[in-house]
Write a protein that holds these residues in place. Sequence first.
Motif, mmCIF file in Angstrom:
data_model
loop_
_atom_site.group_PDB
_atom_site.id
_atom_site.type_symbol
_atom_site.label_atom_id
_atom_site.label_comp_id
_atom_site.label_asym_id
_atom_site.label_seq_id
_atom_site.Cartn_x
_atom_site.Cartn_y
_atom_site.Cartn_z
ATOM 1 N N UNK A 52 43.059 44.617 52.234
ATOM 2 C CA UNK A 52 43.128 43.218 51.584
ATOM 3 C C UNK A 52 44.436 42.821 51.704
ATOM 4 N N UNK A 53 44.729 41.642 52.602
ATOM 5 C CA UNK A 53 45.975 41.144 52.588
ATOM 6 C C UNK A 53 46.412 40.382 51.410
ATOM 7 N N UNK A 54 47.264 40.675 50.574
ATOM 8 C CA UNK A 54 47.698 39.971 49.738
ATOM 9 C C UNK A 54 48.372 38.800 49.774
ATOM 10 N N UNK A 55 48.876 38.355 51.041
ATOM 11 C CA UNK A 55 49.509 37.063 51.350
ATOM 12 C C UNK A 55 48.487 36.007 51.132
ATOM 13 N N UNK A 56 47.145 36.282 51.310
ATOM 14 C CA UNK A 56 46.371 35.234 51.124
ATOM 15 C C UNK A 56 45.694 35.171 49.916
ATOM 16 N N UNK A 57 46.210 36.008 48.827
ATOM 17 C CA UNK A 57 45.531 36.045 47.580
ATOM 18 C C UNK A 57 46.470 35.480 46.627
ATOM 19 N N UNK A 58 45.768 35.399 45.238
ATOM 20 C CA UNK A 58 46.594 34.923 44.045
ATOM 21 C C UNK A 58 46.147 36.044 43.134
ATOM 22 N N UNK A 59 46.915 36.008 41.863
ATOM 23 C CA UNK A 59 46.693 36.936 41.109
ATOM 24 C C UNK A 59 45.180 37.110 40.572
ATOM 25 N N UNK A 60 44.370 36.230 40.339
ATOM 26 C CA UNK A 60 43.112 36.369 40.113
ATOM 27 C C UNK A 60 42.255 36.981 41.190
ATOM 28 N N UNK A 61 42.645 36.694 42.298
ATOM 29 C CA UNK A 61 41.977 37.285 43.478
ATOM 30 C C UNK A 61 42.161 38.868 43.464
ATOM 31 N N UNK A 62 43.693 39.210 43.428
ATOM 32 C CA UNK A 62 43.886 40.509 43.265
ATOM 33 C C UNK A 62 43.298 41.323 42.130
ATOM 34 N N UNK A 63 43.371 41.008 40.890
ATOM 35 C CA UNK A 63 42.665 41.295 39.635
ATOM 36 C C UNK A 63 41.239 41.540 40.069
#
Length: 252
Positions: A52-63
């Motif tokens: 998962x590339x976190x550049x396209x994610x927010x905190x909710x997505x990562x969590x």
Amino acid sequence: MKVYFVGAGPGDPELMTIKAHNLLTLCGICVYAGSLVSPAVLALIPDSAQKYDSAAMDLEDITAVFEAAHKNDVSVVRLHSGDPSIYGAIAEQMRELRKLGIDYEVVPGVSSFQASAAALKTELTAPDISQTIILTRTSGRTPLPKEQELKELARSKATLCVFLSTHKLAAVAKELAESYGADCPVGVVFKASWPEQTIIRGRLDDIAQKANELGLKKTAMIIVGWALAEDGFASKLYDSSFSHEYRVGKDQ
């Protein structure tokens, strides 16, 4: 199951810790910090791993990734560039993990300021000149407390390692010149330890022009201070007359 906040180091995979390397090469799920992590390091992630590339994610997505991994009892490598504790935005992620009751661990990494000093082949501390190193950045979308603005920090005459500020290099140099002097040495290292590493040396009064000529606008470390001068004073540690518990000075 555990979430590992892992320092990817500055870019060269050989500058990762052994623990970081082992975790990455064996991971089943990896959330990595986009273009900030070098392709050479990303190549260590197993093909079978979920990436998962976190550049396209927010905190909710990562969590959500963490929570799903926890349900499936699969550990996660949360891969951050450099060292996770420096501008890694890990605090909010760890708060979410605590809320969910998910265990986590932080694995340190070599920071870009250290890799930049190595690239410049310099020591950031020098006797009678600077015995303090300050890691900082300019204000922007993330504001700085007033007492931590560059103008205030510059009064210390410490060696400054300025992150995330290459796009404002001209303003940074002008502000620092008031305390360090226009002829103070500066090193700017673009993508330290990457194959495309670029080093610029100069003074506060010409460094911005040199960087602009090469088109360097981001992903570079700015190091400022008189410790970078090549004619600095020598440490007393290896002076033949300097004694300590392991050596008696020759003049004693």
